[in-house]
Design a protein around this motif. Structure first.
Motif, PDB file in Angstrom:
ATOM      1  N   ALA A  33       0.822  -1.211   0.000  1.00  0.00           N
ATOM      2  CA  ALA A  33       0.000   0.000   0.000  1.00  0.00           C
ATOM      3  C   ALA A  33       0.859   1.266   0.000  1.00  0.00           C
ATOM      4  N   PRO A  34       0.438   2.271  -0.755  1.00  0.00           N
ATOM      5  CA  PRO A  34       1.120   3.561  -0.675  1.00  0.00           C
ATOM      6  C   PRO A  34       0.792   4.218   0.658  1.00  0.00           C
ATOM      7  N   GLU A  35       1.621   5.158   1.067  1.00  0.00           N
ATOM      8  CA  GLU A  35       1.403   5.871   2.326  1.00  0.00           C
ATOM      9  C   GLU A  35       1.360   7.370   2.071  1.00  0.00           C
ATOM     10  N   PRO A  36       0.776   8.128   2.990  1.00  0.00           N
ATOM     11  CA  PRO A  36       0.780   9.586   2.819  1.00  0.00           C
ATOM     12  C   PRO A  36       2.221  10.093   2.750  1.00  0.00           C
ATOM     13  N   LEU A  37       2.483  10.951   1.790  1.00  0.00           N
ATOM     14  CA  LEU A  37       3.835  11.485   1.625  1.00  0.00           C
ATOM     15  C   LEU A  37       4.007  12.763   2.447  1.00  0.00           C
ATOM     16  N   VAL A  38       5.190  12.896   2.996  1.00  0.00           N
ATOM     17  CA  VAL A  38       5.567  14.069   3.778  1.00  0.00           C
ATOM     18  C   VAL A  38       6.760  14.708   3.079  1.00  0.00           C
ATOM     19  N   ALA A  39       6.745  16.019   2.962  1.00  0.00           N
ATOM     20  CA  ALA A  39       7.850  16.754   2.337  1.00  0.00           C
ATOM     21  C   ALA A  39       8.680  17.443   3.413  1.00  0.00           C
ATOM     22  N   THR A  40       9.880  17.845   3.038  1.00  0.00           N
ATOM     23  CA  THR A  40      10.755  18.587   3.939  1.00  0.00           C
ATOM     24  C   THR A  40      10.948  19.986   3.375  1.00  0.00           C
ATOM     25  N   GLN A  41      10.626  20.978   4.198  1.00  0.00           N
ATOM     26  CA  GLN A  41      10.857  22.369   3.788  1.00  0.00           C
ATOM     27  C   GLN A  41      12.353  22.660   3.847  1.00  0.00           C
ATOM     28  N   LEU A  42      12.760  23.710   3.169  1.00  0.00           N
ATOM     29  CA  LEU A  42      14.177  24.071   3.154  1.00  0.00           C
ATOM     30  C   LEU A  42      14.717  24.400   4.541  1.00  0.00           C
ATOM     31  N   ASP A  43      13.821  24.766   5.465  1.00  0.00           N
ATOM     32  CA  ASP A  43      14.261  25.042   6.832  1.00  0.00           C
ATOM     33  C   ASP A  43      14.344  23.766   7.679  1.00  0.00           C
ATOM     34  N   ARG A  45      11.850  21.600   8.368  1.00  0.00           N
ATOM     35  CA  ARG A  45      10.578  21.151   8.950  1.00  0.00           C
ATOM     36  C   ARG A  45       9.859  20.216   7.986  1.00  0.00           C
ATOM     37  N   ARG A  46       9.229  19.194   8.549  1.00  0.00           N
ATOM     38  CA  ARG A  46       8.457  18.232   7.762  1.00  0.00           C
ATOM     39  C   ARG A  46       7.003  18.715   7.667  1.00  0.00           C
ATOM     40  N   VAL A  47       6.425  18.606   6.473  1.00  0.00           N
ATOM     41  CA  VAL A  47       5.057  19.069   6.252  1.00  0.00           C
ATOM     42  C   VAL A  47       4.255  18.022   5.488  1.00  0.00           C
ATOM     43  N   ARG A  48       2.952  18.006   5.766  1.00  0.00           N
ATOM     44  CA  ARG A  48       2.056  17.105   5.043  1.00  0.00           C
ATOM     45  C   ARG A  48       1.977  17.520   3.576  1.00  0.00           C
ATOM     46  N   THR A  49       1.629  16.540   2.741  1.00  0.00           N
ATOM     47  CA  THR A  49       1.382  16.833   1.328  1.00  0.00           C
ATOM     48  C   THR A  49       0.001  16.313   0.960  1.00  0.00           C
ATOM     49  N   ASP A  50      -0.380  16.584  -0.262  1.00  0.00           N
ATOM     50  CA  ASP A  50      -1.675  16.135  -0.765  1.00  0.00           C
ATOM     51  C   ASP A  50      -1.578  14.817  -1.531  1.00  0.00           C
ATOM     52  N   LYS A  51      -0.455  14.122  -1.426  1.00  0.00           N
ATOM     53  CA  LYS A  51      -0.224  12.910  -2.223  1.00  0.00           C
ATOM     54  C   LYS A  51       0.073  11.700  -1.349  1.00  0.00           C
ATOM     55  N   ARG A  82       3.339  24.833   6.569  1.00  0.00           N
ATOM     56  CA  ARG A  82       3.343  24.166   7.873  1.00  0.00           C
ATOM     57  C   ARG A  82       1.925  23.993   8.408  1.00  0.00           C
ATOM     58  N   LEU A  83       1.067  24.985   8.155  1.00  0.00           N
ATOM     59  CA  LEU A  83      -0.290  24.941   8.688  1.00  0.00           C
ATOM     60  C   LEU A  83      -1.240  24.079   7.860  1.00  0.00           C
ATOM     61  N   ARG A  84      -1.171  24.223   6.572  1.00  0.00           N
ATOM     62  CA  ARG A  84      -2.133  23.569   5.680  1.00  0.00           C
ATOM     63  C   ARG A  84      -1.573  22.384   4.899  1.00  0.00           C
ATOM     64  N   GLY A  85      -0.267  22.217   4.917  1.00  0.00           N
ATOM     65  CA  GLY A  85       0.345  21.215   4.063  1.00  0.00           C
ATOM     66  C   GLY A  85       0.695  21.829   2.715  1.00  0.00           C
ATOM     67  N   VAL A  86       1.307  21.044   1.868  1.00  0.00           N
ATOM     68  CA  VAL A  86       1.734  21.547   0.564  1.00  0.00           C
ATOM     69  C   VAL A  86       1.156  20.684  -0.556  1.00  0.00           C
ATOM     70  N   LYS A  87       1.000  21.307  -1.695  1.00  0.00           N
ATOM     71  CA  LYS A  87       0.542  20.606  -2.890  1.00  0.00           C
ATOM     72  C   LYS A  87       1.772  20.267  -3.727  1.00  0.00           C
ATOM     73  N   LEU A  88       1.967  18.991  -3.979  1.00  0.00           N
ATOM     74  CA  LEU A  88       3.122  18.553  -4.756  1.00  0.00           C
ATOM     75  C   LEU A  88       2.797  18.545  -6.248  1.00  0.00           C
ATOM     76  N   GLU A  89       3.770  18.907  -7.027  1.00  0.00           N
ATOM     77  CA  GLU A  89       3.673  18.824  -8.479  1.00  0.00           C
ATOM     78  C   GLU A  89       4.696  17.785  -8.945  1.00  0.00           C
ATOM     79  N   PRO A  90       4.316  16.902  -9.877  1.00  0.00           N
ATOM     80  CA  PRO A  90       5.277  15.895 -10.343  1.00  0.00           C
ATOM     81  C   PRO A  90       6.433  16.528 -11.112  1.00  0.00           C
TER      82      PRO A  90
END
Length: 121
Positions: A33-43, A45-51, A82-90
């Motif tokens: 199963a795929p899992e929710p992806l988390v991104a890392t900001q340049l600072d 911090r880990r943030v939620r994504t929409d993927k 950080r508050l809302r998460g980020v939208k990833l683009e492929p």
């Protein structure tokens, strides 16, 4: 020269996409199963994504989306992210993961995808 470089990049992306599509099909067949992806900001911090998808490397800096997209998981720093998460683009996939990186996590995409399948079973 720029046109030739762009053509080579597109050719590499097409070859990498074939590998990624094979990975996604195999992962689904095996019930991985795929899992929710988390991104890392340049600072840092880990943030939620929409993927959702599968992380390709241990650093979790790149991932394959559930539909075969290629995501780079390093994003600009923002309070909104950080508050809302980020939208990833492929991005265009590459045959070499971590090309030019100095963190010891670089190598052939095929090897990374195979290790992901082996770890999950």
């Amino acid at each position: 020269m720029a046109a030739m470089a762009e053509g080579a990049k597109r050719g590499e992306a097409q070859a990498a996409q074939v590998l990624i599509d094979g990975f996604v099909a195999t992962a689904r067949e095996r019930g991985i199963a795929p899992e929710p992806l988390v991104a890392t900001q340049l600072d840092g911090r880990r943030v939620r994504t929409d993927k959702v998808g599968w992380y390709v490397n241990n650093k979790k800096s790149v991932a394959v989306g559930e539909s075969g997209e290629w995501f780079v998981l390093t994003v600009p720093s923002s309070t909104w992210g950080r508050l809302r998460g980020v939208k990833l683009e492929p991005s265009l996939p590459e045959l070499v993961v971590g090309r030019g990186g100095r963190d010891g996590e670089s190598g052939d995409l095929a090897d990374f995808l195979q290790r992901m399948l082996e770890r999950a079973t």
